[in-house]
Scaffold this active site. Sequence first.
Site, short mmCIF file in Angstrom:
data_model
loop_
_atom_site.label_atom_id
_atom_site.label_comp_id
_atom_site.label_asym_id
_atom_site.label_seq_id
_atom_site.Cartn_x
_atom_site.Cartn_y
_atom_site.Cartn_z
N GLU A 1 -2.57 7.73 -4.96
CA GLU A 1 -3.02 7.02 -6.17
C GLU A 1 -4.50 7.21 -6.49
O GLU A 1 -4.89 7.10 -7.65
CB GLU A 1 -2.65 5.53 -6.11
N HIS B 1 -0.93 0.22 -9.98
CA HIS B 1 -1.63 -0.78 -9.14
C HIS B 1 -2.12 -1.95 -10.00
O HIS B 1 -3.30 -2.28 -9.99
CB HIS B 1 -2.79 -0.13 -8.37
N ARG C 1 0.87 -1.18 0.00
CA ARG C 1 0.00 0.00 0.00
C ARG C 1 0.90 1.23 0.00
O ARG C 1 1.93 1.25 0.69
CB ARG C 1 -0.91 0.04 1.23
#
Length: 330
Positions: free
Chosen positions: A263, A295, A234
């Site tokens: 993000e 991601h 993360r």
Amino acid sequence: MKVAVFSTKYYEKEYLDKYNEDSIHQLTYFDTPLNIDSIDLTKGFDAVSLMLTGNIDEAVINKLSENKIRLIDLRSAGYDNVDISAAIKHNIKVMRVPAYSPQAIAEHAVALILTLNRKTNIAYNRIRENDFTINNLMGFNLFEKTVGVVGTGKIGRAFCTIMLGFGCKVIAYDIKQSDAMIKKGVVYKTFDKLLTLSDIISIHCPLTDDTHHLFNSLAFDKIKVGAMLINTSRGAVINTADAMDALKKEQLGYLGIDVYEGEKALFSKDLSNSNIQDDIIERLMSFNNVLITPHQAFFTIEAVEQIAMTTIKNFTDFEQGVLNGNEVTS
Ligand code: NAD
């Protein structure tokens, strides 16, 4: 069961339909995320299925309850965008996909390492310009390098196994040690020792209060000069501004990230016609020893198929009152 499937991506429908054998559930697909503005779309459904987008706070949950929604099903492992206690208060069950192909994420971490090290991204662009030189493309052998793994859960263990295969020395830091990894030759260290010993560090722990900005200026001051840092967990486990300073000082030699603190405003969006407002990511993109992916570590056929299969099973088990372990209870 009638399910409103929010944030549906084109690549998911095929697999959701495949596992929804005989159309046992009535699935209605929406591209939009679920939030307070799209809440009216949930009228007439029994359940909603979501990705990790949209903030499912108490206000959204109150409305879901008013609309008689009985299940919030997440097509992800993480559930930090859902107010679980509000859902419990309204007797709305929350389910998720706790695991899907840890190898997908581990292998992507390795792809980031190999690309940063051997600079295949730079060579690819250079060759397309008819430049066949090898200047500045020198890398290093992974064999016998020390790789530090932060978090040896499902993904971290898959990653350790791959790196052991490269002939690396693998050390790890976790609040809970894995006997299976110790048997394979992984040596557990303190976090500080891991920082000082590793040539490459790969992060595979969850984002918690304890791991938020675990990699900050204090940590970067302790790493080996020129070390490589990889993050597929993360974004906020790294203080990105501190990482940028460490890159500028050349203390951090390489940075490979599939996740980023900011993000939400960027990833999954085509911003090719916009000016990016995030100065940190813009600056990071200017370094040639930084590699950013949007991601996508989870994004393999096997993982997408597994997510779809478990999602449909969650609908069926919920409807039949079967507890399958995918319920989020706190
Ligand atoms: P997991 O629960 O199997 O393993 C997490 C490990 O981290 C556990 O061994 C746990 O003990 C350890 N840990 C917890 N707190 C820690 C701390 N303070 N310090 C050190 N270690 C700590 O989880 P997993 O399935 O291996 O997933 C790891 C993370 O990967 C997830 O939390 C998620 O954030 C991320 N992830 C990313 C993607 C992607 O596409 N990039 C996809 C799935 C998961």
